[in-house]
Structure formats: structure tokens, C-alpha cells
Design an enzyme around this catalytic site. Structure first.
Site, PDB file in Angstrom:
ATOM      1  N   ASP A   1       0.841  -1.198   0.000  1.00 41.97           N
ATOM      2  CA  ASP A   1       0.000   0.000   0.000  1.00 41.97           C
ATOM      3  C   ASP A   1       0.874   1.245   0.000  1.00 41.97           C
ATOM      4  OD1 ASP A   1       0.786  -0.794   2.615  1.00 41.97           O
ATOM      5  OD2 ASP A   1      -0.666   0.585   3.501  1.00 41.97           O
TER       6      ASP A   1
ATOM      7  N   GLU B   1       0.115  -0.994   6.006  1.00 45.23           N
ATOM      8  CA  GLU B   1       1.162  -0.276   6.733  1.00 45.23           C
ATOM      9  C   GLU B   1       0.906   1.224   6.777  1.00 45.23           C
ATOM     10  OE1 GLU B   1       4.790   1.712   7.874  1.00 45.23           O
ATOM     11  OE2 GLU B   1       3.720   1.951   5.979  1.00 45.23           O
TER      12      GLU B   1
END
Length: 435
Positions: free
Chosen positions: A80, A142
Site C-alpha cells: 500500500d 502499513e
């Protein structure tokens, strides 16, 4: 293709997908990136690849079984990324890999899709047969603080268990200078809402008599820092100081600090970045300038983020922040605090036998010894993995440098550092296999 060409080709495919972790409308892109990572792992010979769902974004786990008697190394990254923001602020297309000299531009190049490309390059070098057990763990949450990582790790601990974890999500002090992170600040945040009126009123009729909420909120936020810029919240403690010579000039230059704007805080650069708490106002809800009128606002709110030094928990820091906000409201303004996410700080020993082999491999690849540093950002996963696997060793390093502009327009990374890091990982796995 050679090593750098493979890295660029893999990175181009990954960067093209806007896998923004913080925006719900990018859920399909997060799925696409996870599927792509799984496809890439299969292509480099990984015999066991799984895409595992999490509440927000899928994670990918690929496993090479360990030869008899050999340890297992887990290679970590995340797929991500941060939002692109205004595309007009980018010099180069954010969803394309653009090489300019040694710099490679694009969202996620340094944080953290470049790390995925390095892990793929590492495995490709062994033609599907690494000399040790290898687990590749690529998560997708994250950038929103890995809020579900603790339950995910507990549910899949047998898949992730390893003798050492390579966390490729930190940074280096300069291009060509590898760094191993031995201390990480944690993070917590809260939304503070201030209300002074039950409805908006005319500023001419009531201004000077009753406070508007934005004025009260501003004074409350000012109380969070001293005049020098140090955090002024009782209970937030400093960790032991670092004795590392950090290149503050290049750091300040890469930050974009304007001429005449002073640094904030007191103490050394390393203490302010790694050992002391910091606090930022990262968002505010109020009337925009375009929509403003001569009205005293009844309510306003802001989001406050604290970086938590080692030696205390994020929960303790959030308690201290909430207590300060509730007791420092000016003029009796009503205050409501909505607690947000938390990630604990961590300390990472650098004296284990596998870590020492990693340091030697990085020194050989970069031709200079790695430095041991702290990190101002948070990787809550490190603490959670350490708690789950207390006997494991951790190599926390990265590919970003002071010019990488992570989370900002024109994010980039050094191609030569990508190649050297891949060479270091290859050398590390080979050395562990020999020993």
C-alpha cells in the site's frame, strides 16, 4: 535482463497501480497489487503463495521451505502507498516509473514497492532454490498503521515464523550509506473537538464578548508546544540520547524548509528525530476561507499526531495527550477527545549472529560499513513480531534516503541503492546458507 533492469521492470508494474491504503475507493487497487505480488512471486519460483484477506487490504505470503538444518529468513515489505495528492505538484507522472539519472520517480518507489522489487530480485538470483528457508510477507495496511496486524499475525503465525526478519521499510542517512535501524518511535493520534456556542452568531453583535471555537481551539493547540517548539505535554518522556553524527544540512535541504524559517525543538538533530517526542497538527475541520462569513463558529476540530519515543507505550502517550487537551481548554470551552490509532515504539538489538552476517553483507555490497541509527517514523509491526517471536533477530533497514520525499510529490529512490540493497540481500542469504 540484468539486476537493475529486472528491478525497474518489476517496479514499473507495481507503481502503475494506485494502491492507496487510506482511501476506501482504492480497495480494488489494493486487491490488484496483492494479486500482482502473488503472480510475481510465483514467476520467480515460489512454490507456496497465498493471498490472505484482512479487514482492510489483503496480504501476500510466499514460502520457500528451508533445506534441512537451515534457518528461515522472512523478507517483509508493504504494497500500500500514500495518496498521490494534487498531480499538478508532481514533476513526473506519479503512476509511472521515470528514471532521471540515478533517481527513479513514482509513488511507492521508496515506500515501499521498491522493497518488493528487491525481494523479487533476491529470489530470482537463486533460480527458485534459495540456500535457506525464505518467507516473503507483503502486507497492505502499513500506511494506515497496520491496525489489524496483531490479530493477523496471531492467526497466521505458523506461516510467518522465522529465525530472522528483514524489515525493508526504513531509510538510509545518505545515498550509498546503508543504515540499520535500532530504535523506532511509535505513533498515536487523536481528534480534539472544541465547542463554545450551541449555534453560530454574528461576529459584529457578539465578537469581543464570547469566544469562537476556532479561536479557542487555536489557543489549545498552541499549548501543546513550548516557544522553542518542544512538546509541552506532561508525561511524555525522552529516550536515552543517540551518539550518531547525522547530516542535518542535507536533511533540512530535503525537507523543503523555507529561507528564514527556523528549526523547532532543542537538543541534537538525532535526539529531536529519534529520542524525543514530537507532535504535529495533521488536519483541521473548520469553514474554508472561500465559504467563510462574519460568523463566530460554534465548533471546530483538529487531528493531532504524536511520535512516541522508546521507553514508553503509545497508550501512555495517548493518555498524556488526552489529559493535556482536557485540562488546557481556554475560557472553559467544551472539549471532546476521540482517541485514534496507536503503534508502540521499539528497540532492535544489532548483535545477533544473523544480524552480524547481514551487516557484513551490506558492507560488502555498499563498500562502506552500515551505520546504526534511530528512526523517527513508526513500524508497529516490528514490536508485534518481536512479541510473537521473541527469539528471532531483526534487520530493519530500507532504501529511502533524505531526497526520497516519501509521502510527498516527486517521491523517488536511488537506482544504485536499489541494486546494492538487492546485492546485499543476495549476499546475506548466501552467507547464512553457507554457515
Amino acid at each position: 535482463m540484468n539486476l537493475s533492469e529486472h528491478i525497474l521492470a518489476d517496479l514499473s508494474r507495481l507503481v502503475a497501480i494506485p494502491s492507496v491504503g487510506a482511501l476506501p475507493d482504492h480497495a480494488s487497487h489494493l486487491r490488484s497489487t496483492a494479486d500482482l505480488v502473488a503472480e510475481m512471486l510465483t514467476a520467480v519460483g515460489c512454490p507456496d503463495v497465498q493471498v490472505l484477506d484482512q479487514p482492510w487490504a489483503p496480504a501476500v505470503i510466499g514460502r520457500f521451505p528451508a533445506p534441512e538444518g537451515a534457518p528461515t529468513i522472512c523478507l517483509y515489505a508493504h504494497h500500500d502507498v500514500q495518496p498521490i495528492g494534487d498531480p499538478e505538484q508532481w514533476t513526473y507522472p506519479p503512476l509511472e516509473v521515470t528514471q532521471v539519472g540515478d533517481r527513479v520517480f513514482g509513488r511507492g518507489t521508496s515506500d515501499d514497492k521498491g522493497a518488493i522489487a528487491i525481494h523479487l530480485a533476491t529470489l530470482r538470483a537463486f533460480d527458485g532454490h534459495p540456500p535457506v528457508g525464505v518467507t516473503v510477507f507483503v502486507e497492505g495496511e502499513e500506511e494506515i498503521g497496520s491496525p489489524h496486524s496483531e490479530e493477523f499475525l496471531a492467526a497466521h503465525s505458523d506461516l510467518i515464523r522465522a529465525d530472522a526478519f528483514v524489515i525493508l521499510d526504513a531509510g538510509n542517512t545518505a545515498v550509498g550509506q546503508p543504515a540499520f535501524t535500532v530504535s523506532l518511535r511509535g505513533v498515536c493520534d487523536a481528534i480534539v473537538e472544541v465547542q463554545t456556542l450551541d449555534h453560530g452568531v454574528h461576529s459584529g453583535q457578539y465578537g469581543g464578548l464570547v469566544p469562537d471555537a476556532l479561536m479557542a481551539l487555536s489557543r489549545l493547540l498552541v499549548s501543546l508546544h513550548t516557544d522553542a517548539g518542544d512538546v509541552a505535554i506532561e508525561g511524555l518522556r525522552m529516550a536515552p540520547p543517540f551518539n550518531v553524527d547525522y547530516p542535518s544540512e542535507s536533511l533540512l535541504e530535503s525537507s523543503g524548509l523555507l529561507d528564514g524559517v527556523q528549526q523547532v525543538g532543542t537538543g541534537s538533530v538525532t535526539d529531536r528525530l529519534w529520542a524525543k517526542p514530537s507532535l504535529s497538527i495533521i488536519g483541521m475541520d473548520t469553514v474554508s476561507v472561500e465559504q467563510s462569513s462574519n460568523t463566530l463558529l460554534p465548533s471546530a476540530r483538529a487531528r493531532v499526531s504524536v511520535r512516541v519515543p522508546p521507553g514508553m507505550t503509545a497508550h501512555e502517550a495517548l493518555d498524556a495527550l488526552e489529559a493535556h487537551l482536557m485540562t488546557h481548554a481556554p475560557w472553559g470551552a467544551h472539549v471532546k477527545v476521540i482517541r485514534g490509532g496507536m503503534g508502540n515504539p521499539g528497540q532492535v538489538p544489532a548483535d545477533g549472529p544473523l544480524v552480524l552476517q547481514g551487516l557484513a553483507a551490506y558492507q560488502q555490497a555498499f563498500s562502506v560499513p552500515a551505520v546504526l541509527v534511530g528512526m523517527g517514523g513508526a513500524i508497529p509491526l516490528v514490536g508485534e513480531l518481536h512479541q510473537l517471536f521473541p527469539d528471532a533477530e531483526f534487520l530493519v533497514t530500507g532504501i529511502a534516503d533524505p531526497d526520497s520525499r516519501m509521502h510527498a510529490p516527486d517521491e523517488s529512490v536511488s537506482l544504485s541503492d536499489l541494486v546494492r540493497t538487492a546485492q546485499a540481500q543476495i549476499g546475506f542469504l548466501a552467507a547464512v546458507g553457507r554457515s
